[in-house]
Scaffold this active site. Sequence first.
Site, PDB file in Angstrom:
ATOM      1  N   THR A  92     -40.889 -34.273  -5.284  1.00 32.22           N
ATOM      2  CA  THR A  92     -40.666 -35.681  -4.961  1.00 32.22           C
ATOM      3  C   THR A  92     -41.642 -36.147  -3.891  1.00 32.22           C
ATOM      4  O   THR A  92     -41.972 -37.329  -3.813  1.00 32.22           O
ATOM      5  CB  THR A  92     -39.206 -35.903  -4.511  1.00 32.22           C
ATOM      6  OG1 THR A  92     -38.331 -35.440  -5.542  1.00 32.22           O
ATOM      7  CG2 THR A  92     -38.911 -37.370  -4.237  1.00 32.22           C
ATOM      8  N   TYR A 102     -35.565 -22.714  -6.563  1.00 24.75           N
ATOM      9  CA  TYR A 102     -35.568 -23.999  -7.264  1.00 24.75           C
ATOM     10  C   TYR A 102     -35.849 -23.749  -8.738  1.00 24.75           C
ATOM     11  O   TYR A 102     -36.946 -23.341  -9.116  1.00 24.75           O
ATOM     12  CB  TYR A 102     -36.617 -24.916  -6.641  1.00 24.75           C
ATOM     13  CG  TYR A 102     -36.692 -26.316  -7.203  1.00 24.75           C
ATOM     14  CD1 TYR A 102     -35.690 -26.856  -8.012  1.00 24.75           C
ATOM     15  CD2 TYR A 102     -37.792 -27.129  -6.920  1.00 24.75           C
ATOM     16  CE1 TYR A 102     -35.769 -28.147  -8.502  1.00 24.75           C
ATOM     17  CE2 TYR A 102     -37.883 -28.425  -7.398  1.00 24.75           C
ATOM     18  CZ  TYR A 102     -36.876 -28.922  -8.188  1.00 24.75           C
ATOM     19  OH  TYR A 102     -36.974 -30.215  -8.680  1.00 24.75           O
ATOM     20  N   LYS A 161     -31.410 -24.520  -5.811  1.00 20.06           N
ATOM     21  CA  LYS A 161     -31.381 -25.896  -6.321  1.00 20.06           C
ATOM     22  C   LYS A 161     -31.494 -25.778  -7.831  1.00 20.06           C
ATOM     23  O   LYS A 161     -32.525 -25.364  -8.356  1.00 20.06           O
ATOM     24  CB  LYS A 161     -32.537 -26.715  -5.735  1.00 20.06           C
ATOM     25  CG  LYS A 161     -32.639 -28.122  -6.293  1.00 20.06           C
ATOM     26  CD  LYS A 161     -33.873 -28.846  -5.758  1.00 20.06           C
ATOM     27  CE  LYS A 161     -34.028 -30.223  -6.381  1.00 20.06           C
ATOM     28  NZ  LYS A 161     -35.277 -30.905  -5.938  1.00 20.06           N
ATOM     29  N   VAL A 201     -29.472 -31.749  -3.860  1.00 20.63           N
ATOM     30  CA  VAL A 201     -30.788 -32.056  -3.308  1.00 20.63           C
ATOM     31  C   VAL A 201     -31.236 -33.304  -4.049  1.00 20.63           C
ATOM     32  O   VAL A 201     -31.543 -33.258  -5.239  1.00 20.63           O
ATOM     33  CB  VAL A 201     -31.790 -30.903  -3.487  1.00 20.63           C
ATOM     34  CG1 VAL A 201     -33.137 -31.275  -2.876  1.00 20.63           C
ATOM     35  CG2 VAL A 201     -31.253 -29.627  -2.855  1.00 20.63           C
TER      36      VAL A 201
END
Length: 296
Positions: free
Chosen positions: A46, A134, A162, A204
Site C-alpha cells: 500500500t 504476509y 497477515k 491490517v
Amino acid sequence: MNFGRLITAMVTPFNETGQIDYEKTEKLVEYLLANGTEAIVVNGTTGESPTLTHEEKLQLIQYVVKVVNKRVPIIAGTGSNNTYASLELTKQVESFGVDAIMLVCPYYNKPSQRGIYEHFKTIAEATKLPIMLYNIPGRTGVNMLPETIIELAKINNIVCVKEASGNLDAMTKIIRETPSNFSLYSGDDSLTLPILAIGGAGVVSVASHIIGKEMQQMIFQFLSGNVVDAAYQHQDLLPLMQSLFIAPNPTPVKAALNYVGIDTGSVRLPLVPLTETEEKVLKEELYKVKQTYNVG
C-alpha cells in the site's frame, strides 16, 4: 504477539514531482493516530514499496519511526522475493527502532512450500525483531499453505500473519493449530468481521485511512457482544471498502484521502490515477458513508 486490532498499511505521500513528501507524511501519520490506528505498517505494498528505491525505503522508515515516537508500534515492510536482500534491509532497519517487520511471501519465483519455509526461517534467524508473515497469493502468485504457517509459527520471533488468501477455512486451521501467542490478522478489510468471529486478532487495513474510527467501533461492538450492531456496521461500510479496491491499490485510497482533505499526492507508474468512472463510484460511496457516519 498482538499489535492491536486495527493496523493501517500506510500509503506513501508524494509531491507534484513524484518524490516522497515528508511534510505530508507527518500530517498523514498524525491523522491516522487521531482516527483509530493502533499500529502502522510502513513500506508495504500500500506504500508502493515496489516503486521505492532502497534509499527511499530506509529514509521513509526512519522518518516515520521518528514522527510516531513510540506512540504506536511501527512494522516495517522489508520483504521481497530475494531472501538475502530482505535480510539485508531487515538488518538495516533494526537500528531505526522499528517494533517489528512484515515479510511478504516471495513473489514471481513461485517457490515450493519448503522454499517458502526456508526463506522466512533464514531471515528470522538473522534478526531479533518480531516478524509478521504476509500471505497474499493474488499478488505473489503463490499461496503459503496453513501447514507452512503453522510450522513457521514454532519459530520464536515469527509472531503473526497477515492473511489475504480470503480462505476462512484455512485461517481457522491456522488459528486453531498455532500457539496462543501467535496472531492472525485479516489482510482484507471486507473480511475483518468474519475473521474476528473465527478468532482472528484484527485487520491490517487500507480502509482505516478513511473509516478508521468506524472500523474501531465495529470491532468494539463485536468484542463487546453486540454482534448484531457490528454486523449492521459491517454492512454499511462494506460498499466503501469494496470501492477502495475498484482500481489497483493504493490508487483509490490515495484519491479518497485527497477527497477528504488529506493530501497524499498521486501514485507512481506503473500505477495510474483513477478514471472518471472510477472516481464517480468512489465519491458516491464516500458520500453515503459520510451521510451515515460524518466521515471527512
